[in-house]
Motif scaffolding. Sequence first.
Motif, PDB file in Angstrom:
ATOM      1  N   LEU A   7       8.547  59.482 -30.704  1.00 54.65           N
ATOM      2  CA  LEU A   7       8.524  58.185 -30.112  1.00 54.65           C
ATOM      3  C   LEU A   7       7.227  57.004 -31.047  1.00 54.65           C
ATOM      4  CD1 LEU A   7       6.946  60.737 -26.624  1.00 54.65           C
ATOM      5  CD2 LEU A   7       8.970  57.885 -27.165  1.00 54.65           C
ATOM      6  N   PHE A   8       6.772  57.204 -31.844  1.00 49.48           N
ATOM      7  CA  PHE A   8       6.666  56.644 -32.792  1.00 49.48           C
ATOM      8  C   PHE A   8       7.719  56.345 -34.055  1.00 49.48           C
ATOM      9  CE2 PHE A   8       4.336  55.877 -37.426  1.00 49.48           C
ATOM     10  CZ  PHE A   8       3.745  54.922 -36.871  1.00 49.48           C
ATOM     11  N   GLY A   9       8.672  56.967 -34.540  1.00 47.30           N
ATOM     12  CA  GLY A   9       9.513  56.080 -34.777  1.00 47.30           C
ATOM     13  C   GLY A   9      10.269  55.286 -33.926  1.00 47.30           C
ATOM     14  N   PHE A  10      10.583  55.232 -33.309  1.00 48.47           N
ATOM     15  CA  PHE A  10      11.512  54.848 -31.922  1.00 48.47           C
ATOM     16  C   PHE A  10      10.601  52.855 -31.422  1.00 48.47           C
ATOM     17  CE2 PHE A  10      13.548  58.304 -30.329  1.00 48.47           C
ATOM     18  CZ  PHE A  10      14.738  58.370 -30.654  1.00 48.47           C
ATOM     19  N   TYR A  11       9.666  53.227 -31.346  1.00 50.35           N
ATOM     20  CA  TYR A  11       8.752  52.348 -30.920  1.00 50.35           C
ATOM     21  C   TYR A  11       8.519  51.132 -32.812  1.00 50.35           C
ATOM     22  CZ  TYR A  11       7.936  53.321 -26.140  1.00 50.35           C
ATOM     23  OH  TYR A  11       7.902  53.192 -25.165  1.00 50.35           O
ATOM     24  N   LEU A  12       8.557  52.227 -34.269  1.00 50.23           N
ATOM     25  CA  LEU A  12       8.748  51.266 -34.627  1.00 50.23           C
ATOM     26  C   LEU A  12       9.090  50.638 -35.200  1.00 50.23           C
ATOM     27  CD1 LEU A  12       6.541  51.018 -37.032  1.00 50.23           C
ATOM     28  CD2 LEU A  12       7.534  52.848 -38.861  1.00 50.23           C
ATOM     29  N   ALA A  13      10.530  51.322 -35.205  1.00 47.65           N
ATOM     30  CA  ALA A  13      12.285  50.327 -34.941  1.00 47.65           C
ATOM     31  C   ALA A  13      12.522  48.913 -34.155  1.00 47.65           C
ATOM     32  CB  ALA A  13      13.117  51.422 -34.989  1.00 47.65           C
ATOM     33  N   ASP A  14      10.872  49.067 -33.497  1.00 50.44           N
ATOM     34  CA  ASP A  14      11.576  47.752 -32.605  1.00 50.44           C
ATOM     35  C   ASP A  14      10.849  46.748 -33.425  1.00 50.44           C
ATOM     36  OD1 ASP A  14      13.815  48.903 -31.352  1.00 50.44           O
ATOM     37  OD2 ASP A  14      12.236  49.069 -29.206  1.00 50.44           O
ATOM     38  N   THR A  15      10.141  47.232 -33.989  1.00 48.88           N
ATOM     39  CA  THR A  15       8.282  46.051 -34.479  1.00 48.88           C
ATOM     40  C   THR A  15       9.153  45.322 -35.840  1.00 48.88           C
ATOM     41  OG1 THR A  15       7.654  47.350 -36.327  1.00 48.88           O
ATOM     42  CG2 THR A  15       6.730  47.197 -34.427  1.00 48.88           C
TER      43      THR A  15
END
Length: 64
Positions: free
Chosen positions: A34-42
């Motif tokens: 989840l951290f990776g998916f949310y970081l990809a949107d930053t």
Amino acid sequence: MAVTIPLVLLFGIALAVCIRFKAVGFGVAVLAALFGFYLADTDARTTVNDLTTAVTDALNDARP
């Protein structure tokens, strides 16, 4: 007054705590994903992508 905290920051802190205390399990794997998916949107995605590319290129060039 409302204080907003980005979800990626909360995931990052939780993941850092889990890694610090070596709490490894299925939940931590989900948290990391989840951290990776949310970081990809930053805005950090280009920096992370450039860093990953540089590391893999360096490792590839170091091979005999």
